[in-house]
Motif scaffolding. Structure first.
Motif, PDB file in Angstrom:
ATOM      1  N   MET A  77       0.823  -1.212   0.000  1.00  0.00           N
ATOM      2  CA  MET A  77       0.000   0.000   0.000  1.00  0.00           C
ATOM      3  C   MET A  77       0.853   1.257   0.000  1.00  0.00           C
ATOM      4  SD  MET A  77      -1.529  -0.024   3.895  1.00  0.00           S
ATOM      5  CE  MET A  77      -0.505  -0.366   5.324  1.00  0.00           C
ATOM      6  N   ARG A  78       2.020   1.196   0.657  1.00  0.00           N
ATOM      7  CA  ARG A  78       2.866   2.381   0.719  1.00  0.00           C
ATOM      8  C   ARG A  78       3.557   2.666  -0.605  1.00  0.00           C
ATOM      9  NH1 ARG A  78       8.535   0.532   2.520  1.00  0.00           N
ATOM     10  NH2 ARG A  78       8.954   2.743   2.759  1.00  0.00           N
ATOM     11  N   GLN A  85      -3.920   1.343  -2.834  1.00  0.00           N
ATOM     12  CA  GLN A  85      -3.372   1.913  -1.600  1.00  0.00           C
ATOM     13  C   GLN A  85      -4.428   1.984  -0.516  1.00  0.00           C
ATOM     14  OE1 GLN A  85      -3.962   5.349  -0.283  1.00  0.00           O
ATOM     15  NE2 GLN A  85      -2.488   5.091   1.369  1.00  0.00           N
ATOM     16  N   ARG A  86      -5.639   2.394  -0.897  1.00  0.00           N
ATOM     17  CA  ARG A  86      -6.703   2.617   0.095  1.00  0.00           C
ATOM     18  C   ARG A  86      -7.222   1.313   0.704  1.00  0.00           C
ATOM     19  NH1 ARG A  86      -8.062   6.958  -3.439  1.00  0.00           N
ATOM     20  NH2 ARG A  86      -9.327   5.587  -4.733  1.00  0.00           N
ATOM     21  N   ARG A  89      -4.940  -0.200   3.339  1.00  0.00           N
ATOM     22  CA  ARG A  89      -4.831   0.736   4.455  1.00  0.00           C
ATOM     23  C   ARG A  89      -6.086   0.699   5.320  1.00  0.00           C
ATOM     24  NH1 ARG A  89      -1.513   5.108   5.525  1.00  0.00           N
ATOM     25  NH2 ARG A  89      -2.369   6.584   7.015  1.00  0.00           N
ATOM     26  N   GLN A  93      -4.974  -0.244   9.082  1.00  0.00           N
ATOM     27  CA  GLN A  93      -4.785   0.887  10.005  1.00  0.00           C
ATOM     28  C   GLN A  93      -5.622   0.800  11.281  1.00  0.00           C
ATOM     29  OE1 GLN A  93      -5.422   4.754   8.263  1.00  0.00           O
ATOM     30  NE2 GLN A  93      -4.437   5.810   9.970  1.00  0.00           N
ATOM     31  N   ASN A 214       1.038  -7.090   2.147  1.00  0.00           N
ATOM     32  CA  ASN A 214       0.956  -5.956   3.060  1.00  0.00           C
ATOM     33  C   ASN A 214       1.192  -6.357   4.512  1.00  0.00           C
ATOM     34  OD1 ASN A 214       0.191  -3.239   1.712  1.00  0.00           O
ATOM     35  ND2 ASN A 214      -0.915  -4.804   0.548  1.00  0.00           N
ATOM     36  N   HIS A 325      -0.563   8.888   2.584  1.00  0.00           N
ATOM     37  CA  HIS A 325       0.513   7.912   2.777  1.00  0.00           C
ATOM     38  C   HIS A 325       1.163   8.032   4.143  1.00  0.00           C
ATOM     39  CE1 HIS A 325       0.693   5.802  -1.043  1.00  0.00           C
ATOM     40  NE2 HIS A 325       0.453   6.949  -1.653  1.00  0.00           N
ATOM     41  N   PRO A 328       0.620   4.182   8.908  1.00  0.00           N
ATOM     42  CA  PRO A 328      -0.493   3.753   9.766  1.00  0.00           C
ATOM     43  C   PRO A 328      -0.049   3.177  11.101  1.00  0.00           C
ATOM     44  CG  PRO A 328      -0.113   2.119   8.060  1.00  0.00           C
ATOM     45  CD  PRO A 328       0.801   3.280   7.752  1.00  0.00           C
TER      46      PRO A 328
END
Length: 373
Positions: A77-78, A85-86, A89, A93, A214, A325, A328
Motif C-alpha cells: 500500500m505504501r 493503496q486505500r 490501508r 490501520q 501488506n 501515505h 499507519p
C-alpha cells in the motif's frame, strides 16, 4: 554536502536551514531533482494528488522486477496509489491503532536484551519485528526467524543494495509469504489483530496475495524505522548525559527524537501530471526529494526547532509522513521504541563505552553501535 549525503552526515541540520532559506521548493542541478525543504512545501507535496510514491513508468524498481521481492513490493500500500493503496490501508490501520500499549510493553519485556553493542543491535532490529510477529499470532521461534528474513528483505529496498542482497531478498520474500500462508490457514490462531485485518480486508478485496504482501510490509516498515527511533534516542542520551536519568520521561524522549533527529530523513515523490506546488510549476516526470527532517526543524512548524525539548508543547513532525501515505503504524512504532528503550536503560548500560557510525543509506539515519576496545 547535498540533500542525499545529508541523511548520514554528522550534523545535517545547519545545511537544511540553508536550503529552507533559499526557498521551500527549489531545483537541485547536481541531483536533477526538486528539493522540498520547508514545512509548507513538504506539506503541499505530500498532500498533492499528482505527487505519487512511484514513477508511473516504473511501479517496481527494475532491479527486483521478476522476483518474489518485486512481486511483494508491487502490492504494498505504501508503494501504490488509488484503490491499491486505500483498500489495504482501510483493512490494516484500524487494527494497528487499537493495539493495547500494555500488551506491547509485556511483549517487549518478555524478550531477553543483553548488554553491549550486539545486544543493542538485536534489540533495535530484531526485537520490534518479533513484537509485531507475536501480535499477529506467530510463536517466539517463528518471530526470531521472521526478523532475520525481514532484514534480508528490506535490503532490496535500498538503491545501495548489491545483487547478492537482492537475490537473498527474493528468497526471504518467498519464505515470509510461506509463513503467512500457514498462519492464515491455522484455525487455532488467536490474534485479534490478524482477525480484524482479515475481516476488513475481505470486505474491500479478496486478493489473498495482496493481503500477505501488506502483512510482510508491516515487518519491513517496522524493521528500520523503529530501529532508528531506538538508536537515535540512545545517541541523544550519549550526546546529552543530563537526559540520562531515572526521571526522564521515555515516551517524551522518543517523541522528541523522532522530530529532532528522525530515522527517516527524506522520501521521494514523482509528479504524475503537470501541476503547481508552492508557487512552482512542475512537469510530469519530475522527481521531488522531500526533506522530512528539514521540515521538522522549520520555525514555521515548531517554535525553537533546534532545541531538544522533552516537554515540547504542540510538537509537530513529518517523520511518519502526512496525508494519504502517512504511516499507519506510527503509534505502534513509538510504543515499541519507548518500551525497548525502557528495557535497555534498566540494564544501566555504559553508553559512554560505545562507538557508533551511521548505517549507509540514501534516506535513513540509523546509528550502529560497537563496543570500545
Amino acid at each position: 554536502m547535498d540533500p542525499i549525503i545529508a541523511a548520514t552526515h554528522a550534523d545535517p541540520y545547519p545545511y537544511y536551514a540553508q536550503l529552507r532559506a533559499n526557498g521551500g521548493l527549489v531545483f537541485h542541478q547536481g541531483l536533477n531533482v526538486w528539493v522540498a525543504s520547508s514545512a509548507r512545501a513538504v506539506a503541499a507535496v505530500l498532500a498533492h494528488p499528482d505527487c505519487h510514491v512511484r514513477p508511473s513508468h516504473e511501479p517496481v524498481p527494475k532491479a527486483i522486477v521478476g522476483g518474489m521481492a518485486g512481486k511483494v513490493f508491487g502490492q504494498l500500500m505504501r508503494m501504490n496509489e488509488g484503490e491499491r493503496q486505500r483498500c489495504p490501508r482501510l483493512a490494516i490501520q484500524p487494527g494497528l491503532a487499537s493495539i493495547d500499549a500494555v500488551e506491547v510493553n509485556a511483549l517487549v519485556a518478555a524478550r531477553l536484551i543483553t548488554p553491549g553493542a550486539e545486544g543493542l543491535y538485536k534489540a533495535m532490529f530484531r526485537g520490534p519485528v518479533c513484537v509485531v510477529a507475536a501480535l499477529l499470532g506467530f510463536s517466539p521461534a517463528q518471530g526470531r526467524a521472521i526478523s532475520e528474513l525481514t532484514g534480508d528483505f528490506v535490503a532490496c529496498l535500498s538503491a545501495l543494495g548489491e545483487q547478492a542482497q537482492r537475490d537473498a531478498a527474493h528468497v526471504a520474500a518467498d519464505h515470509l509469504s510461506g509463513y503467512f500462508v500457514e498462519l492464515l490457514d491455522d484455525p487455532n490462531n488467536q490474534s485479534a489483530l490478524l482477525a480484524g485485518i482479515r475481516q476488513r480486508f475481505a470486505a474491500t478485496s479478496g486478493d489473498a496475495e495482496m493481503l500477505i504482501a501488506n502483512l510482510i510490509g508491516l515487518f519491513s516498515q517496522t524493521y528500520e524505522a523503529t530501529a532508528g527511533l531506538i538508536s537515535n534516542a540512545l545517541l541523544a542520551l550519549i550526546r546529552t548525559p543530563s537526559l540520562h536519568s531515572e526521571s526522564t520521561p521515555i515516551d517524551d524522549l522518543i517523541a522528541e527524537v523522532q522530530r529532532f533527529d528522525p530515522s527517516v530523513q527524506n522520501t521521494r515523490r514523482f509528479v504524475a501530471a503537470p501541476c503547481e506546488i508552492d508557487g512552482v510549476s512542475l512537469n510530469s516526470g519530475d522527481v521531488i526529494l522531500v526533506l522530512l527532517a528539514s521540515a521538522n526543524r522549520d520555525p514555521q512548524l515548531n517554535d525553537h526547532p533546534d532545541v531538544f525539548l522533552l516537554d515540547r508543547p504542540e510538537r509537530r513532525s513529518f517523520t511518519f509522513g502526512a496525508g494519504r501515505h502517512q504511516c499507519p503504524g506510527q503509534g505502534l512504532a513509538l510504543g515499541i521504541a519507548s518500551a525497548t528503550l525502557h528495557q535497555i536503560l534498566a540494564m544501566k548500560p555504559s553508553l559512554d563505552q560505545l562507538k557508533w557510525h551511521y548505517r549507509p543509506s540514501l534516506n535513513g539515519r540509523i546509528p550502529l553501535f560497537s563496543d570500545c576496545p
